[in-house]
Design an enzyme around this catalytic site. Structure first.
Site, short mmCIF file in Angstrom:
data_model
loop_
_atom_site.label_atom_id
_atom_site.label_comp_id
_atom_site.label_asym_id
_atom_site.label_seq_id
_atom_site.Cartn_x
_atom_site.Cartn_y
_atom_site.Cartn_z
N HIS A 184 45.74 27.70 42.60
CA HIS A 184 45.17 28.72 43.48
C HIS A 184 45.38 30.15 42.95
O HIS A 184 45.15 31.11 43.67
CB HIS A 184 45.74 28.59 44.89
CG HIS A 184 45.25 27.37 45.63
ND1 HIS A 184 45.83 26.89 46.77
CD2 HIS A 184 44.22 26.53 45.36
CE1 HIS A 184 45.18 25.80 47.19
NE2 HIS A 184 44.21 25.56 46.34
N ARG B 268 52.57 40.74 51.32
CA ARG B 268 52.99 39.39 50.91
C ARG B 268 53.73 39.45 49.57
O ARG B 268 54.70 38.75 49.35
CB ARG B 268 51.77 38.46 50.78
CG ARG B 268 51.17 38.06 52.10
CD ARG B 268 50.13 36.95 51.93
NE ARG B 268 50.69 35.70 51.45
CZ ARG B 268 51.33 34.82 52.21
NH1 ARG B 268 51.49 35.05 53.50
NH2 ARG B 268 51.80 33.72 51.69
N CYS C 121 34.46 48.73 34.85
CA CYS C 121 33.16 48.92 35.52
C CYS C 121 33.23 49.76 36.80
O CYS C 121 32.19 50.08 37.38
CB CYS C 121 32.50 47.57 35.80
SG CYS C 121 33.24 46.69 37.19
N GLY D 175 56.04 19.74 50.41
CA GLY D 175 55.75 20.93 51.21
C GLY D 175 54.28 21.31 51.29
O GLY D 175 53.94 22.49 51.26
N CYS E 92 38.53 41.53 38.40
CA CYS E 92 37.47 42.40 38.91
C CYS E 92 36.54 41.61 39.82
O CYS E 92 36.28 40.43 39.61
CB CYS E 92 36.69 42.99 37.74
SG CYS E 92 35.37 44.11 38.28
N VAL F 50 50.88 30.71 45.15
CA VAL F 50 50.51 31.84 44.31
C VAL F 50 51.71 32.75 44.07
O VAL F 50 51.59 33.79 43.44
CB VAL F 50 49.36 32.65 44.99
CG1 VAL F 50 48.13 31.78 45.17
CG2 VAL F 50 49.79 33.24 46.34
N ASP F 51 52.89 32.32 44.56
CA ASP F 51 54.05 33.22 44.58
C ASP F 51 54.76 33.38 43.23
O ASP F 51 55.59 34.28 43.07
CB ASP F 51 55.05 32.79 45.66
CG ASP F 51 55.51 31.34 45.53
OD1 ASP F 51 55.66 30.85 44.39
OD2 ASP F 51 55.74 30.70 46.57
N ALA G 281 62.67 20.64 51.48
CA ALA G 281 62.51 20.44 50.03
C ALA G 281 63.81 20.52 49.25
O ALA G 281 64.06 19.71 48.35
CB ALA G 281 61.51 21.46 49.49
N CYS H 240 33.00 42.33 37.08
CA CYS H 240 32.95 41.94 35.67
C CYS H 240 34.10 41.00 35.32
O CYS H 240 34.81 40.52 36.20
CB CYS H 240 32.93 43.19 34.77
SG CYS H 240 34.54 44.00 34.57
#
Ligand code: NAD
Ligand code: ZN
Length: 242
Positions: free
Chosen positions: A117, A68, A146, A183, A125, A101-102, A226, A128
């Site tokens: 998001h 992705r 860790c 969108g 991690c 998230v892009d 859009a 931790c």
């Protein structure tokens, strides 16, 4: 249609814009609903993008995110991302909230943004508090602090949103005059409830989405892609010179 919507925009108005996967569709990034196709057609994104999916098969989820991310890095922000980056310089009271998230809004120049998001360019991690930029490698990366698995810094299905982000979003929506959703299918909560909340608080609501079933509850429904909607809306918004 555009001029009758644009006339409500002026510099005194507080404007909140919510974007979903649809705003990046014209940049070539598939929404989950469109289906990823090809290589990944047999997998369900809701299962891959989940803590259970990662526990069950971290390598599979890591491979999927690397794929992705390759799509995202090859894509460019489009005219709708650009229009929103411009709007934050025009309207003093402006807040962008994205489910994406892009990182395309950031690349287009948006800074007044909550990425509710998370980001596909960031890792955290599983055990931790360590977090860092994405590491491009084939094996699931391990935490330097860790030794446990690192994971995408993304809010997965079934996970809670960051409470600071939620508070900021709540405040912006409670005080906005205009709420514009672009969108987003309105099926993933809590974002799916934002438009109704804005409406209850007295905001004028606008939906941009080519899907005929997506805009019924809004005051204005712009049923086109859009880039077309945002280019036209920007063109029709006339602000006095200052
Ligand atoms: P979603 O629920 O936000 O639905 C996508 C919506 O975009 C649909 O209603 C569709 O009709 C609409 N759309 C399609 N093309 C469009 C266009 N050109 N212009 C305007 N609207 C258009 O997204 P989803 O794909 O169902 O994903 C669910 C979750 O996964 C959300 O959190 C989403 O943001 C995230 N996700 C993010 C990305 C990304 O970062 N680009 C991609 C896929 C999924
Ligand atoms: Zn760790």
């Amino acid at each position: 249609m555009y001029s009758s919507i644009a006339k409500h925009f002026d510099k005194t108005k507080s404007i909140v814009v919510l974007t979903g996967a649809g705003i990046s569709a014209e940049s070539g990034i598939p929404t989950f609903r469109d289906g990823a196709g090809g290589l990944w057609k047999d997998y369900n994104p809701a299962e891959l993008a989940s803590p259970e999916g990662y526990r069950k098969n971290p390598q599979l989820v890591w491979d999927w995110y690397n794929w992705r991310r390759t799509l995202v890095l090859a894509a460019e922000p489009n005219a709708a991302h650009a229009a929103l980056a411009e709007w934050e310089t025009i309207f003093p009271r402006f807040q962008l909230i994205t489910q994406n998230v892009d990182g395309l809004h950031l690349r287009a120049g948006s800074r007044k943004i909550v990425q509710m998001h998370g980001s596909i360019h960031h890792l955290k991690c599983t055990s931790c508090a360590h977090s860092c930029d994405w590491i491009t490698q084939d094996q699931v990366p391990l935490c330097p602090a860790c030794g446990k698995y690192l994971r995408p810094d993304i809010v997965w299905f079934g996970e809670q949103l960051d409470s600071t982000n939620l508070k900021a979003i709540d405040k912006a929506i409670s005080h906005c005059d205009i709420f514009l959703a672009i969108g987003t299918s309105g099926t993933v909560y809590p974002a799916a409830g934002f438009l109704d909340k804005a409406k209850r608080k007295g905001a004028r609501t606008i939906v941009v989405n080519p899907d005929p079933g997506s805009g019924a509850q809004a005051d204005h429904f712009i049923q086109v892609p859009a880039t077309e909607a945002m280019t036209n809306l920007s063109k029709h918004i006339k602000l006095p010179e200052t």
